[in-house]
Design a protein around this motif. Structure first.
Motif, PDB file in Angstrom:
ATOM      1  N   LEU A   1      -1.160   3.774  -7.309  1.00  0.00           N
ATOM      2  CA  LEU A   1      -1.178   5.019  -6.555  1.00  0.00           C
ATOM      3  C   LEU A   1       0.223   5.527  -6.202  1.00  0.00           C
ATOM      4  CD1 LEU A   1      -4.167   4.175  -6.440  1.00  0.00           C
ATOM      5  CD2 LEU A   1      -4.211   4.967  -4.074  1.00  0.00           C
ATOM      6  N   GLY A   2       1.204   4.633  -6.230  1.00  0.00           N
ATOM      7  CA  GLY A   2       2.568   5.045  -5.925  1.00  0.00           C
ATOM      8  C   GLY A   2       2.789   5.401  -4.468  1.00  0.00           C
ATOM      9  N   LYS A   3       2.009   4.788  -3.582  1.00  0.00           N
ATOM     10  CA  LYS A   3       2.132   5.061  -2.147  1.00  0.00           C
ATOM     11  C   LYS A   3       1.537   3.880  -1.382  1.00  0.00           C
ATOM     12  CE  LYS A   3      -0.292   8.756  -2.739  1.00  0.00           C
ATOM     13  NZ  LYS A   3      -1.008  10.045  -2.570  1.00  0.00           N
ATOM     14  N   PRO A   4       1.767   3.778  -0.089  1.00  0.00           N
ATOM     15  CA  PRO A   4       1.159   2.683   0.667  1.00  0.00           C
ATOM     16  C   PRO A   4      -0.361   2.731   0.615  1.00  0.00           C
ATOM     17  CG  PRO A   4       2.897   3.734   1.964  1.00  0.00           C
ATOM     18  CD  PRO A   4       2.663   4.598   0.755  1.00  0.00           C
ATOM     19  N   VAL A   5      -0.952   1.571   0.468  1.00  0.00           N
ATOM     20  CA  VAL A   5      -2.405   1.424   0.536  1.00  0.00           C
ATOM     21  C   VAL A   5      -2.702   0.441   1.663  1.00  0.00           C
ATOM     22  CG1 VAL A   5      -4.499   0.685  -0.650  1.00  0.00           C
ATOM     23  CG2 VAL A   5      -2.702   1.902  -1.918  1.00  0.00           C
TER      24      VAL A   5
ATOM     25  N   LEU B   1       1.479  -8.289  -0.517  1.00  0.00           N
ATOM     26  CA  LEU B   1       0.610  -7.813   0.554  1.00  0.00           C
ATOM     27  C   LEU B   1       0.853  -6.360   0.915  1.00  0.00           C
ATOM     28  CD1 LEU B   1       0.481 -10.937   2.908  1.00  0.00           C
ATOM     29  CD2 LEU B   1      -1.332 -10.051   1.418  1.00  0.00           C
ATOM     30  N   GLY B   2       1.526  -5.632   0.040  1.00  0.00           N
ATOM     31  CA  GLY B   2       1.693  -4.199   0.255  1.00  0.00           C
ATOM     32  C   GLY B   2       2.858  -3.840   1.155  1.00  0.00           C
ATOM     33  N   ARG B   3       3.050  -2.524   1.286  1.00  0.00           N
ATOM     34  CA  ARG B   3       4.170  -1.996   2.078  1.00  0.00           C
ATOM     35  C   ARG B   3       4.133  -2.481   3.522  1.00  0.00           C
ATOM     36  NH1 ARG B   3       6.341   3.148   1.095  1.00  0.00           N
ATOM     37  NH2 ARG B   3       5.420   2.853  -0.979  1.00  0.00           N
ATOM     38  N   LEU B   4       2.952  -2.677   4.063  1.00  0.00           N
ATOM     39  CA  LEU B   4       2.817  -3.078   5.454  1.00  0.00           C
ATOM     40  C   LEU B   4       3.494  -4.410   5.725  1.00  0.00           C
ATOM     41  CD1 LEU B   4       1.484  -2.176   8.137  1.00  0.00           C
ATOM     42  CD2 LEU B   4      -0.532  -3.514   7.458  1.00  0.00           C
ATOM     43  N   PHE B   5       3.493  -5.311   4.742  1.00  0.00           N
ATOM     44  CA  PHE B   5       4.107  -6.628   4.895  1.00  0.00           C
ATOM     45  C   PHE B   5       5.337  -6.799   4.001  1.00  0.00           C
ATOM     46  CE2 PHE B   5      -0.177  -7.725   6.512  1.00  0.00           C
ATOM     47  CZ  PHE B   5       0.185  -8.453   7.641  1.00  0.00           C
ATOM     48  N   ALA B   6       5.949  -5.695   3.602  1.00  0.00           N
ATOM     49  CA  ALA B   6       7.102  -5.782   2.700  1.00  0.00           C
ATOM     50  C   ALA B   6       8.277  -6.469   3.366  1.00  0.00           C
ATOM     51  CB  ALA B   6       7.507  -4.386   2.242  1.00  0.00           C
TER      52      ALA B   6
ATOM     53  N   THR C   1      -9.752  -7.232  -1.070  1.00  0.00           N
ATOM     54  CA  THR C   1      -8.576  -6.439  -1.461  1.00  0.00           C
ATOM     55  C   THR C   1      -7.280  -7.242  -1.451  1.00  0.00           C
ATOM     56  OG1 THR C   1      -8.211  -5.700   0.824  1.00  0.00           O
ATOM     57  CG2 THR C   1      -9.579  -4.288  -0.580  1.00  0.00           C
ATOM     58  N   ALA C   2      -7.253  -8.406  -0.805  1.00  0.00           N
ATOM     59  CA  ALA C   2      -5.993  -9.126  -0.629  1.00  0.00           C
ATOM     60  C   ALA C   2      -5.330  -9.463  -1.958  1.00  0.00           C
ATOM     61  CB  ALA C   2      -6.211 -10.393   0.188  1.00  0.00           C
ATOM     62  N   ALA C   3      -6.117  -9.712  -2.982  1.00  0.00           N
ATOM     63  CA  ALA C   3      -5.548 -10.082  -4.282  1.00  0.00           C
ATOM     64  C   ALA C   3      -5.068  -8.877  -5.071  1.00  0.00           C
ATOM     65  CB  ALA C   3      -6.597 -10.842  -5.111  1.00  0.00           C
ATOM     66  N   TYR C   4      -5.405  -7.665  -4.608  1.00  0.00           N
ATOM     67  CA  TYR C   4      -5.141  -6.468  -5.415  1.00  0.00           C
ATOM     68  C   TYR C   4      -4.152  -5.506  -4.767  1.00  0.00           C
ATOM     69  CZ  TYR C   4      -9.821  -8.210  -6.584  1.00  0.00           C
ATOM     70  OH  TYR C   4     -10.891  -9.017  -6.874  1.00  0.00           O
ATOM     71  N   LEU C   5      -3.564  -5.865  -3.636  1.00  0.00           N
ATOM     72  CA  LEU C   5      -2.729  -4.905  -2.911  1.00  0.00           C
ATOM     73  C   LEU C   5      -1.542  -4.422  -3.733  1.00  0.00           C
ATOM     74  CD1 LEU C   5      -3.025  -6.561   0.571  1.00  0.00           C
ATOM     75  CD2 LEU C   5      -3.529  -4.156   0.089  1.00  0.00           C
TER      76      LEU C   5
ATOM     77  N   ASP D   1      -7.872   9.020  -3.626  1.00  0.00           N
ATOM     78  CA  ASP D   1      -6.511   9.500  -3.384  1.00  0.00           C
ATOM     79  C   ASP D   1      -6.455  11.027  -3.414  1.00  0.00           C
ATOM     80  OD1 ASP D   1      -3.780   9.478  -2.933  1.00  0.00           O
ATOM     81  OD2 ASP D   1      -3.254   8.878  -4.977  1.00  0.00           O
ATOM     82  N   HIS D   2      -5.375  11.555  -2.841  1.00  0.00           N
ATOM     83  CA  HIS D   2      -5.165  13.001  -2.820  1.00  0.00           C
ATOM     84  C   HIS D   2      -3.662  13.248  -2.879  1.00  0.00           C
ATOM     85  CE1 HIS D   2      -4.883  17.097  -1.197  1.00  0.00           C
ATOM     86  NE2 HIS D   2      -6.148  17.250  -1.552  1.00  0.00           N
ATOM     87  N   PRO D   3      -3.205  14.274  -3.586  1.00  0.00           N
ATOM     88  CA  PRO D   3      -1.757  14.522  -3.702  1.00  0.00           C
ATOM     89  C   PRO D   3      -1.048  14.681  -2.363  1.00  0.00           C
ATOM     90  CG  PRO D   3      -2.969  15.871  -5.270  1.00  0.00           C
ATOM     91  CD  PRO D   3      -3.989  15.236  -4.393  1.00  0.00           C
ATOM     92  N   ASP D   4      -1.747  15.174  -1.350  1.00  0.00           N
ATOM     93  CA  ASP D   4      -1.118  15.390  -0.047  1.00  0.00           C
ATOM     94  C   ASP D   4      -1.131  14.155   0.847  1.00  0.00           C
ATOM     95  OD1 ASP D   4      -0.644  18.012  -0.745  1.00  0.00           O
ATOM     96  OD2 ASP D   4      -2.444  18.770   0.256  1.00  0.00           O
ATOM     97  N   ALA D   5      -1.847  13.119   0.425  1.00  0.00           N
ATOM     98  CA  ALA D   5      -1.947  11.915   1.249  1.00  0.00           C
ATOM     99  C   ALA D   5      -0.686  11.066   1.115  1.00  0.00           C
ATOM    100  CB  ALA D   5      -3.169  11.102   0.838  1.00  0.00           C
ATOM    101  N   GLU D   6      -0.181  10.626   2.241  1.00  0.00           N
ATOM    102  CA  GLU D   6       0.991   9.749   2.261  1.00  0.00           C
ATOM    103  C   GLU D   6       0.596   8.276   2.247  1.00  0.00           C
ATOM    104  OE1 GLU D   6       3.918  12.690   4.814  1.00  0.00           O
ATOM    105  OE2 GLU D   6       2.349  11.554   5.858  1.00  0.00           O
ATOM    106  N   ALA D   7      -0.672   8.001   2.421  1.00  0.00           N
ATOM    107  CA  ALA D   7      -1.222   6.645   2.319  1.00  0.00           C
ATOM    108  C   ALA D   7      -2.710   6.765   2.034  1.00  0.00           C
ATOM    109  CB  ALA D   7      -0.992   5.859   3.610  1.00  0.00           C
ATOM    110  N   VAL D   8      -3.269   5.730   1.415  1.00  0.00           N
ATOM    111  CA  VAL D   8      -4.704   5.684   1.133  1.00  0.00           C
ATOM    112  C   VAL D   8      -5.291   4.503   1.897  1.00  0.00           C
ATOM    113  CG1 VAL D   8      -6.469   5.390  -0.641  1.00  0.00           C
ATOM    114  CG2 VAL D   8      -4.421   6.752  -1.119  1.00  0.00           C
ATOM    115  N   LEU D   9      -6.429   4.746   2.546  1.00  0.00           N
ATOM    116  CA  LEU D   9      -7.055   3.740   3.395  1.00  0.00           C
ATOM    117  C   LEU D   9      -8.394   3.314   2.810  1.00  0.00           C
ATOM    118  CD1 LEU D   9      -4.865   4.981   5.201  1.00  0.00           C
ATOM    119  CD2 LEU D   9      -6.511   4.972   7.098  1.00  0.00           C
ATOM    120  N   LEU D  10      -8.588   1.990   2.680  1.00  0.00           N
ATOM    121  CA  LEU D  10      -9.860   1.397   2.251  1.00  0.00           C
ATOM    122  C   LEU D  10     -10.410   0.614   3.440  1.00  0.00           C
ATOM    123  CD1 LEU D  10      -8.355   2.027  -0.463  1.00  0.00           C
ATOM    124  CD2 LEU D  10      -9.517   0.050  -1.432  1.00  0.00           C
ATOM    125  N   PRO D  11     -11.387   1.159   4.174  1.00  0.00           N
ATOM    126  CA  PRO D  11     -11.681   0.641   5.504  1.00  0.00           C
ATOM    127  C   PRO D  11     -12.691  -0.495   5.645  1.00  0.00           C
ATOM    128  CG  PRO D  11     -12.818   2.721   5.166  1.00  0.00           C
ATOM    129  CD  PRO D  11     -11.979   2.490   3.950  1.00  0.00           C
TER     130      PRO D  11
END
Length: 240
Positions: free
Chosen positions: A203-207, A232-237, A192-196, A176-186
């Motif tokens: 992190l307090g931001k979309p992952v 399932l995270g912000r993407l599927f909110a 990751t599905a169980a941990y979203l 993560d980085h303070p300037d990042a608006e989202a974090v990507l795990l590629p």
């Protein structure tokens, strides 16, 4: 019923997909067909061979028989190592072979970043440094600014597939980085599905994670927008 066909290389974290299917709580099916992984190595030449057109085409008939309305090459590194133009060629060939709308996890990330409203992202990758750099370059070609990049240096998908919750959370925090608006795990080899929900809370931001965005991309191609699921995270909110 909406059916998204997934071409998945080898066996590592494909059990994320039935979990996502269950959490979506809708009439969505996610059949998985395994492609020949060849050499299990996060190395550029091996990854390019993994995504060769004939390897992908070998699985499309089974997906057609499953009733798939779209198909996604559920592999990030086996796409972006071809570069922006090469990744497009790969997907065009897959669409022609399948006779269906097609995409890959690499393009899923590019589209999902826009969906969550992010312009600047941090990359937290399991890959070696040179492979992570290919992913960052791909994102930048898509118009996304990469403000931080972390590479764990893991060579095989088999090893990545053994990672549990604590390692996944540690990777995301470290990347993560303070300037990042989202974090990507590629990496689609990473569970990751169980941990979203935990990741986004930490992190307090979309992952955005590989198997998550892969499913979202397939639904987008099948014109099944508005699918949502708790956990399932912000993407599927859920819309409120």
């Amino acid at each position: 019923m909406t059916t998204v066909g997934l071409l998945y290389p080898g066996h590592s974290a494909e059990d994320d997909y039935p979990r996502i299917e269950m959490l979506l709580d809708t009439d969505i099916r996610l059949p998985v067909v395994h492609t020949d992984i060849g050499e299990d190595a996060h190395r550029v030449d091996a990854l390019r061979e993994m995504g060769a057109p004939e390897r992908l085409a070998a699985g499309v008939e089974e997906l057609r028989l499953s009733g798939a309305e779209s198909v996604v090459w559920a592999c990030t590194s086996g796409s972006f190592v071809r570069g922006w133009d090469g990744a497009h060629e790969q997907i065009r060939a897959l669409a022609l072979a399948a006779g269906l709308p097609a995409s890959s996890t690499s393009f899923a990330f590019a589209h999902a970043v826009r969906e969550v409203g992010a312009r600047r992202v941090a990359v937290a990758a399991t890959y070696p440094q040179d492979v992570a750099e290919y992913f960052s370059a791909f994102l930048q070609a898509a118009g996304t600014e990469v403000v931080a990049e972390r590479a764990e240096g893991i060579v095989t998908a088999a090893e990545v597939g053994t990672w549990g919750r604590e390692k996944v959370l540690a990777l995301a925090r470290a990347g993560d980085h303070p300037d990042a608006e989202a974090v990507l795990l590629p990496d689609t080899a990473l569970h990751t599905a169980a941990y979203l929900a935990d990741l986004e809370e930490a992190l307090g931001k979309p992952v955005l994670t590989a198997n998550q965005v892969t499913v979202w991309e397939g639904l987008r191609l099948a014109e099944r927008r508005g699918a949502w699921g708790d956990g399932l995270g912000r993407l599927f909110a859920r819309p409120w």
